[in-house]
Design a protein around this motif. Structure first.
Motif, short mmCIF file in Angstrom:
data_model
loop_
_atom_site.label_atom_id
_atom_site.label_comp_id
_atom_site.label_asym_id
_atom_site.label_seq_id
_atom_site.Cartn_x
_atom_site.Cartn_y
_atom_site.Cartn_z
N GLY A 1 98.83 6.52 50.90
CA GLY A 1 97.96 6.04 49.84
C GLY A 1 98.44 4.75 49.21
N HIS A 2 99.73 4.44 49.38
CA HIS A 2 100.28 3.18 48.88
C HIS A 2 100.23 2.09 49.94
N ILE A 3 99.85 2.47 51.14
CA ILE A 3 99.74 1.50 52.24
C ILE A 3 98.28 1.14 52.49
N LEU A 4 97.41 2.17 52.44
CA LEU A 4 95.99 1.98 52.71
C LEU A 4 95.17 2.35 51.48
N PHE A 5 94.34 1.44 51.01
CA PHE A 5 93.48 1.71 49.86
C PHE A 5 92.50 2.84 50.17
N SER A 6 92.03 2.92 51.40
CA SER A 6 91.09 3.97 51.79
C SER A 6 91.71 5.36 51.61
N ILE A 7 93.00 5.50 51.92
CA ILE A 7 93.67 6.79 51.72
C ILE A 7 93.85 7.05 50.23
N HIS A 8 94.11 6.01 49.47
CA HIS A 8 94.21 6.15 48.01
C HIS A 8 92.92 6.75 47.45
N MET A 9 91.77 6.29 47.96
CA MET A 9 90.49 6.80 47.47
C MET A 9 90.24 8.24 47.93
N VAL A 10 90.76 8.61 49.10
CA VAL A 10 90.71 10.01 49.52
C VAL A 10 91.49 10.86 48.52
N GLN A 11 92.66 10.37 48.13
CA GLN A 11 93.47 11.08 47.14
C GLN A 11 92.72 11.26 45.83
N MET A 12 92.12 10.17 45.35
CA MET A 12 91.39 10.21 44.09
C MET A 12 90.24 11.21 44.15
N ALA A 13 89.48 11.15 45.23
CA ALA A 13 88.34 12.05 45.37
C ALA A 13 88.78 13.51 45.38
N ALA A 14 89.83 13.81 46.14
CA ALA A 14 90.31 15.18 46.24
C ALA A 14 90.91 15.66 44.92
N LEU A 15 91.69 14.79 44.26
CA LEU A 15 92.35 15.16 43.01
C LEU A 15 91.34 15.44 41.91
N LEU A 16 90.36 14.55 41.76
CA LEU A 16 89.43 14.63 40.64
C LEU A 16 88.24 15.55 40.89
N LEU A 17 87.81 15.66 42.14
CA LEU A 17 86.59 16.40 42.43
C LEU A 17 86.83 17.75 43.09
N ILE A 18 88.06 18.02 43.52
CA ILE A 18 88.35 19.32 44.14
C ILE A 18 89.46 20.06 43.40
N VAL A 19 90.61 19.40 43.23
CA VAL A 19 91.74 20.08 42.59
C VAL A 19 91.43 20.47 41.15
N ALA A 20 90.85 19.56 40.38
CA ALA A 20 90.56 19.86 38.97
C ALA A 20 89.66 21.09 38.81
N PRO A 21 88.52 21.17 39.50
CA PRO A 21 87.69 22.38 39.35
C PRO A 21 88.36 23.64 39.90
N LEU A 22 89.16 23.51 40.96
CA LEU A 22 89.86 24.68 41.50
C LEU A 22 90.83 25.26 40.48
N ILE A 23 91.57 24.38 39.78
CA ILE A 23 92.52 24.85 38.77
C ILE A 23 91.78 25.53 37.62
N ILE A 24 90.66 24.94 37.19
CA ILE A 24 89.88 25.55 36.11
C ILE A 24 89.42 26.95 36.50
N MET A 25 88.85 27.08 37.70
CA MET A 25 88.32 28.38 38.14
C MET A 25 89.44 29.38 38.46
N GLY A 26 90.63 28.88 38.75
CA GLY A 26 91.73 29.77 39.11
C GLY A 26 92.45 30.39 37.93
N ILE A 27 92.30 29.80 36.75
CA ILE A 27 92.98 30.33 35.56
C ILE A 27 92.08 31.34 34.86
N PRO A 28 92.52 32.59 34.69
CA PRO A 28 91.68 33.63 34.06
C PRO A 28 91.33 33.26 32.62
N ASN A 29 90.22 33.80 32.15
CA ASN A 29 89.77 33.49 30.79
C ASN A 29 90.78 33.88 29.73
#
Length: 308
Positions: free
Chosen positions: A71-99
């Motif tokens: 991700g520090h070599i290729l900007f395209s990989i950086h954007m893959v990281q951003m997409a996965a971090l913000l659009l997948i990891v964040a909601p997964l963590i929210i749904m994984g933590i019990p109320n």
């Protein structure tokens, strides 16, 4: 030139891996053996366990595996990281933590106030879209990548803004900001529209705009974010001049591909989210059809009587 020249620490981030493992272990302890120490708790479900663990594993892949170095070599990989971090990891963590765990967090007044304020739908939407757009302004991104402290602060802040963004859609806690039905659909669609300008600028600009992905000196300084200083100094005699030694992709093409990846990734995820929202909303409408019809008839009778 192979990535292995940067060394094991740069490729696999062992300290970050340890943090991820400790986080997963703490989650398991709190939701199983230590759960009886807290009041009003429920057993963790299999889906919650899967969501949280999947989110943590993906977090390590994004920020701790060789993907982070790429991700520090290729900007395209950086954007893959951003997409996965913000659009997948964040909601997964929210749904994984019990109320019940979220409730314990909100028992702390300062956290409750912060969440209640920043997860108001309009504010969370503008904050997330604004943070993402500002982060990818060339002047901002280049300076952030040249400072480990700024990079850490921006990454954490951007991730938190993503949590705020997803909260009104995913949370099921009483008293917390949330959206229903058509409002959820409109919220997601508006988010897609607000992020489009930033992606479009990256896609359609006709020159490379990020110094840390095109300038050998700036790029080498930015590599200090994930490569130990001792390793970088040892590589100085190898004639490493920039990212072009690790890829045949022209810088401009890499940059444009990054914008396309982010937009396509976002659209695919949002289509899936919209589909699930619509299906759930439709089922709720069917389940409550009789109640809705009865309320409509009562309202009509009330208006008729009022007209008389």
């Amino acid at each position: 030139m192979p990535l292995s020249i940067f060394g094991f620490r740069a490729l696999w981030s062992p300290w970050f891996l340890l943090i991820i493992i400790l986080g997963m272990a703490l989650y398991l302890l709190l939701t199983t053996k230590m759960r009886h120490r807290f009041k009003d708790t429920d057993p963790v479900t299999k889906s919650q366990l899967f969501f949280f663990m999947a989110g943590m594993v993906m977090l390590y892949v994004i920020k701790g595996s060789p993907l982070d170095l790429l991700g520090h070599i290729l900007f395209s990989i950086h954007m893959v990281q951003m997409a996965a971090l913000l659009l997948i990891v964040a909601p997964l963590i929210i749904m994984g933590i019990p109320n019940w765990m979220w409730k314990k967090v909100f028992d702390i007044n300062i956290f409750n106030r912060i969440f209640s304020f920043f997860t108001k739908p309009i504010l969370s939407l503008l904050l997330f879209s604004g943070m993402f757009s500002v982060y990818h302004i060339p002047l901002i991104l280049d300076n952030v990548k040249l400072s480990p402290i700024l990079h850490t602060i921006f990454t954490i802040t951007l991730f938190i803004s993503a949590v705020f963004f997803w909260w009104p859609i995913l949370n099921t806690l009483k008293g917390q900001p949330k959206l229903h039905g058509l409002k959820k659909i409109g919220y997601v669609i508006l988010s897609a529209i607000l992020i489009t300008p930033a992606c479009s600028l990256i896609i359609f600009v006709d020159v490379p705009v990020y110094e840390t992905y095109k300038s050998g000196e700036a790029w080498l300084q930015a590599m200090a974010l994930c490569v130990p200083a001792s390793t970088l100094s040892g590589l100085s005699g190898l004639g490493i001049s920039g990212p072009e030694l690790f890829t045949n992709m022209p810088t401009l093409v890499d940059q444009q591909l990054g914008g396309i990846i982010m937009k396509v990734f976002q659209e695919l995820i949002y289509v899936g989210v919209l589909g699930s929202i619509f299906i759930k909303w439709h089922r709720e409408e069917l389940d409550n059809a009789e109640e809705i019809t009865a309320n409509a008839l009562l309202e009509r009778q009330r208006l008729t009587m009022h007209g008389q």
